[in-house]
Design an enzyme around this catalytic site. Structure first.
Site, PDB file in Angstrom:
ATOM      1  N   GLY A 411       6.693   4.661  -0.574  1.00  0.00           N
ATOM      2  CA  GLY A 411       5.454   5.610   0.137  1.00  0.00           C
ATOM      3  C   GLY A 411       5.556   5.892   1.538  1.00  0.00           C
ATOM      4  N   MET A 413       7.023   3.372   5.403  1.00  0.00           N
ATOM      5  CA  MET A 413       7.589   1.970   5.872  1.00  0.00           C
ATOM      6  C   MET A 413       7.299   1.953   7.484  1.00  0.00           C
ATOM      7  SD  MET A 413       9.329  -0.654   5.400  1.00  0.00           S
ATOM      8  CE  MET A 413       9.557  -1.866   6.844  1.00  0.00           C
ATOM      9  N   ASN A 415       8.282   0.740  10.031  1.00  0.00           N
ATOM     10  CA  ASN A 415       9.140   0.513  11.020  1.00  0.00           C
ATOM     11  C   ASN A 415       8.215   0.410  12.524  1.00  0.00           C
ATOM     12  OD1 ASN A 415      11.427   1.070   9.359  1.00  0.00           O
ATOM     13  ND2 ASN A 415      10.606   3.039   9.430  1.00  0.00           N
ATOM     14  N   GLU A 448      -0.090   1.436   7.129  1.00  0.00           N
ATOM     15  CA  GLU A 448       1.131   1.178   7.960  1.00  0.00           C
ATOM     16  C   GLU A 448       1.160   0.549   9.505  1.00  0.00           C
ATOM     17  OE1 GLU A 448       3.680   1.114   6.323  1.00  0.00           O
ATOM     18  OE2 GLU A 448       3.123   2.037   4.785  1.00  0.00           O
ATOM     19  N   HIS A 451       0.066  -2.831   9.736  1.00  0.00           N
ATOM     20  CA  HIS A 451       1.296  -3.680   9.976  1.00  0.00           C
ATOM     21  C   HIS A 451       1.890  -3.808  11.409  1.00  0.00           C
ATOM     22  CE1 HIS A 451       2.328  -4.611   6.069  1.00  0.00           C
ATOM     23  NE2 HIS A 451       2.605  -3.716   5.251  1.00  0.00           N
TER      24      HIS A 451
END
Length: 1029
Positions: A411, A413, A415, A448, A451
């Site tokens: 879905g 990531m 990064n 995201e 994170h």
């Protein structure tokens, strides 16, 4: 993965995948899709030691040319696969002898070929999947040059040069560094790398070097030992394929204004950074990265660091002299390899600066022109600010880039500094996107961004604790999205999307604990298998429970000190428990005597499953037992050191009045306050804050049913949904009678709220799966038709005959349910409505009269009721769509047809990447299998094409288990069980789907028993509830 992609589409979509949207209904022309639909200590970092940008200089040109040519030839030879229609054999990659071989090229350069010293397992370090603890990277300097056009051999390639500076921490004469699918130039002496020492010593020479294919290493044996404490530099030059395999450094293709365009992009998590460049590819091997990209004039380059102005340079390559741009980036923070990203495209962007953080949303130029990035841009700043306050830690980077990719397996990531998304997870068009598309974007962005601190700034030491990384983000995404969209009440949806969703899997004997033993997770496919609902949704559920009994303020305080203590380093999950204990002590939080966070939570983390709490209101006795959906599977459950007992926080109410939190610390206990008299009633697990189910004595169940039918508002909305979900699952597990569970749906005639309806429909999906091929089906349809009539009329009234949109977020969702159920159960007014809207659109394709919220349901209904014309129109609109969310709605609806030949054609399309994107292949097959007509066709199809599907789409992908579970979910006969067992026996390895095949066998066995025990009485009950003419 930051976000697990869930196999869903349209307004019921929100993943996979992704992530956790509401599931598709399984009524006659709306197939069900089950959501299955994404990380030791530190070491010294030296100051930059001779760091300079590497340029692919003229001295290396001849080698690079030769390398690219030979690599292309090797790939051409070794990439033969079985095509969907070809029964040809698969050619295994050529293996060389232990001495290896080199290929001479016209230019005279020497090019390495993959070497495998031995095919036999051994105890050698290079035959182990984990790196030895002898070396630690300090920093990398990496230059990559992706080619966005095919070479003479018809391949897309990239070339690269890199050096890594590492420190020797234990004496060794061996260097292991991860490498996968890369070919290397040879240095002097015929070795695959060059080693130098950076201090006042001389580095030992390389005795031998080779590629260890199975464990994915570049191996170098040395003629002497490395010196502890010294820094060394390892240089390599290499070439790889810029394939369309969605992993490592790969290509994504799309068409814009009639022109085919290529994006070079990355997906490193969990173990594919090694496909892009040689690296120490484990989460604890953090380092600083200096990245440079060479890219065509007219394109832009992005990476984790802030880009510097591109410089035009002239390069020599296999294609001759080329003018390219060279873009270098600011050095990264100390980070893990799986969080790296680098992208070359001709994208455009929108941007703003919030609190000194540059926020940019990148996408295809047309998407930016159409303002599809505006919503993401508007909410990113507020969500970043929310998490800064929640963590009490400033955002650690100067920028936050987010980019939408046409081809992306997950879905999204996380990064660090450059988050990648599927287009459906980032781009929003008010004219074409539904409210659930909007919700999905908000929750995934929040996931995201969460994170950026939890996972990136502080990273788990190894993948066995993936659950904490993904579970935490899957919990706080609701907090971040709620802050951005406070009117949605989105925090409540974690109960449907995560808690109830994962209960279904965690109640199987083949489930697994949240945290695994580190040594049990070694191979890449074992790591990929961890990206499942247990890690994401159970992780989110138990952390929400922990936050609830500690209080959210105490929980966030402990998280904050944890992040500050371990910034730029790695941890194990118990480190967080320690900081939460400190926060609890300092905040005066009272926990059960003799217990702390660690001892309470270990029982939820280290043993699989969850308890059912049974309360007897006649005497105040309550107890716990490991809940299993199939009681017959109890002998198959592995032993637990905690004997499947939990320390359970119980929030409860008595006759509408909330009581004090109580704890169940043993298998059984007594509490006088839980005794009732006369019409009193007890309801436990208020707001489903705990990760457990609740059963009661039958008289209390009867009193709760009476409350539902007379004064349902006395029970909180979330708990009305809980009562239905608990009852149906308790019935499947034989704690209560199935008829009692069905009776929880009778009050729905007057229910207008979304969550109870959605809970009921989720559970009735199982009845449709079991009975839509039997005589029970008609009686079920007749009953549900009666139940939904008032809801359908309610939404007709409040929308002024379907001309307006309900104001509430949840009401918009329940409007979709009302139309879906009304049409699927045959209410003529609904069928005429959806067929009429679709016919209008067919008559004027330039003007779609269907509101985006309703499109998936209407498309599905009309295509199911129609024939070839309706299907072909839908297919043409799918191909013409330039908006990913609209294409997804159509891709789902095309699976709703009742025509077998159209479904077979669609199955063929699913494995043709020119018709269905590779990222969507498995979900398309699952959509077809969810259709009662399509299920046997899909099952035959995947068995016939298994080798091709496995090699091209699934062995290590995150979506592969979805395919196995989705295609077999309706299985409920001995014949189907035997087919499933034969299928398992025929294929030794299912890659990341190994657990899914076991779960499918277990589920099918349970389904067989359940149907045999319940079919007759279920038919009689439905028949009795439907008025006779």
């Amino acid at each position: 993965m930051g976000e697990l992609f869930v196999l869903v589409g349209g307004e019921s979509a929100s993943l996979p995948v992704y992530k956790k949207p509401r599931r598709k209904r399984i009524f006659p022309f709306c197939p069900v899709v089950v959501c299955m639909s994404v990380m030791g200590g530190g070491f010294y970092i030296s100051k930059v030691v001779g760091v300079a940008g590497i340029v692919l200089g003229a001295g290396a040109v001849a080698t690079i040319i030769a390398l690219a040519v030979v690599y292309s030839e090797e790939v051409a030879k070794n990439n033969e696969v079985i095509s969907p229609t070809n029964e040809g054999s698969t050619v295994k990659p050529t293996l060389t002898t232990t001495e290896g071989s080199s290929v001479s090229t016209p230019e005279g350069s020497s090019v390495s070929t993959p070497l495998l010293p031995t095919a036999q397992p051994s105890n050698e370090p290079w035959d182990k999947y984990r790196l030895p603890d002898t070396l630690k990277p300090d920093h990398y300097n990496l230059t990559l040059w992706p080619r966005l056009k095919v070479n003479e051999q018809g391949l897309y390639i990239f070339t690269g040069e890199t050096y890594v500076v590492f420190q020797c921490v234990k004496e060794t004469d061996l260097i292991l560094i991860h490498s996968n699918k890369l070919n290397y130039t040879k240095w002097e002496g015929g070795q695959l790398a060059k080693l130098t020492a950076l201090g006042n010593i001389t580095a030992p020479t390389i005795k031998s070097s080779w590629l260890q294919e199975t464990t994915q290493y570049l191996v170098m044996q040395l003629n002497g030992n490395l010196t502890v404490g010294e820094l060394y530099q390892l240089d390599t030059k290499f070439v790889g394929e810029l394939a369309n395999d969605l992993g490592g450094f790969y290509r994504s293709e799309y068409e814009e204004d009639g022109i085919e365009k290529v994006v070079a992009t990355t997906q490193m998590q969990p173990t594919d950074a090694r496909k892009a460049f040689p690296c120490f590819d484990e989460p604890a091997m953090k380092a600083v990265f200096h990245i440079t990209l060479l890219h065509p004039v007219g394109t832009i380059a992005l990476s984790n660091g802030m880009e510097r102005d591109p410089v035009p340079v002239t390069m020599e390559g296999p294609e001759g002299t080329v003018e390219v741009l060279k873009t270098s980036f600011s050095e990264t923070k100390r980070m893990s390899t799986y969080l790296l990203a680098f992208i070359v495209s001709d994208y455009d962007y929108v941007n703003e600066t919030t609190n000194d953080v540059l926020i940019r949303i990148y996408a295809r130029k047309k998407a930016i022109t159409d303002k599809q990035g505006e919503y993401a841009l508007n909410i990113t700043g507020p969500i970043l600010k929310f998490f800064e306050e929640y963590y009490n830690v400033s955002y650690p980077l100067p920028k936050s880039d987010q980019i939408a990719l046409p081809d992306f397996n997950a879905g999204a990531m996380e990064n660090w500094g450059l988050i990648t998304y599927r287009e459906t997870a980032l781009l929003y068009d008010p004219e074409m996107s539904s409210n659930s598309n909007k919700e999905r974007i908000a929750t995934i962005i929040a996931h995201e961004l969460a994170h950026m601190w939890f996972g990136n700034l502080v990273t788990l030491n190894w993948w066995n604790d993936l659950w904490l990384n993904e579970g935490f983000a899957s919990y706080v995404e609701y907090l971040g999205a709620n802050d951005a969209e406070p009117d949605w009440n989105i925090k409540d949806l974690i109960v449907l999307n995560d808690v109830h969703r994962v209960f279904a899997i965690d109640a199987l004997a083949s489930s697994h604990p949240l945290s695994s033993e580190e040594q049990a997770i070694q191979k890449p496919e074992q790591i990929s298998e961890l990206f499942d609902a247990i890690s994401y949704s159970k992780g989110a559920s138990v952390l929400r429970m922990l936050s609830d009994f500690l209080s959210e303020a105490t929980f966030s305080k402990g998280v904050s000190t944890y992040l500050k203590a371990f910034s730029y380093n790695n941890t194990v999950y118990s480190d967080l428990w320690d900081h939460l204990d400190l926060a609890a002590n300092s905040s005066g939080v009272s926990l059960p005597t003799g217990f702390n966070v660690n001892s309470i939570m270990n029982r939820w983390v280290l043993q699989m499953g969850f308890p059912v709490i049974t309360i007897d209101t006649a005497n105040g006795h309550f107890s716990q037992e490991h809940f299993l959906l199939d009681p017959a599977s109890r002998p198959d459950v592995p032993e637990s050191e905690f004997k499947y007992e939990w320390i359970v926080p119980i929030r409860w109410m008595k006759t509408g009045k909330e009581q004090s939190l109580t704890w169940l610390k043993t298998r059984t206990a007594n509490m006088t306050d839980m005794k009732v008299i006369e019409n009193e009633w007890v309801l436990a697990n208020l707001n489903v804050s705990g990760y457990y189910r609740v059963n009661y004595d039958v008289p209390n169940w009867e009193r709760l049913l009476n409350v539902l039918n007379t004064t349902p508002e006395s029970i909180p909305v979330i708990n009305r949904a809980q009562l239905i979900d608990d009852a149906f699952n308790l019935a499947r597990a034989k704690y209560i009678d199935t008829i009692l569970a069905l009776r929880t749906t009778k009050y729905l005639k007057t229910e207008k709220e979304y969550m109870p309806w959605e809970s009921a429909l989720n559970n009735l999906d199982f009845f449709y799966l079991m009975f839509d091929r039997s005589e029970v089906f008609g009686y079920m349809q007749a009953y549900l038709k009666i139940q939904v009539e008032e809801l359908f009329g309610h939404f007709k009234n409040i929308t002024d005959n379907w001309t307006k949109v309900p104001s509430g977020h949840m009401d918009q969702y329940n409007q979709v349910n009302a139309i879906r159920v009304a049409c699927s159960t045959g209410i003529d007014e609904c069928l005429n409505l959806t067929k009429g809207w679709y016919k209008q659109w067919m008559n004027d394709p330039t003007k779609n009269p269907i509101h985006p919220n309703l499109r998936t349901t209407v498309y599905c209904s009309a295509i199911s009721a129609g024939g070839e014309a309706e299907w072909e129109f839908g297919w043409n609109q799918f191909n013409a769509s330039t908006i990913a969310t609209e294409a997804d709605k159509l891709r789902y609806a095309l699976a709703c047809t009742k025509q077998p030949w159209l479904l077979n054609k669609y199955l063929e399309y699913s494995l043709n990447p020119t018709k269905i994107r590779k990222q969507d292949a498995t979900s398309t097959i699952v959509y077809i299998a969810s259709n009662v007509v399509g299920q046997p066709l899909a099952w035959d199809f995947i068995r016939d094409r298994w080798q091709y599907i496995f090699e091209q789409y699934g062995g290590g992908s995150f979506s592969f288990s979805n395919l196995i579970n989705g295609v077999t979910k309706r299985f409920s006969t001995e014949f189907e069980l035997q087919q499933l067992k034969d299928f398992q026996a025929e294929h030794n390895d299912f890659g990341s789907g190994n657990l899914a095949i076991q779960q499918s066998i277990e589920r099918t066995s349970a389904n067989i028993r359940w149907v045999a025990e319940n079919k007759k009485k279920v038919l009689e009950w439905f028949d009795g509830e439907v008025p006779k003419p």
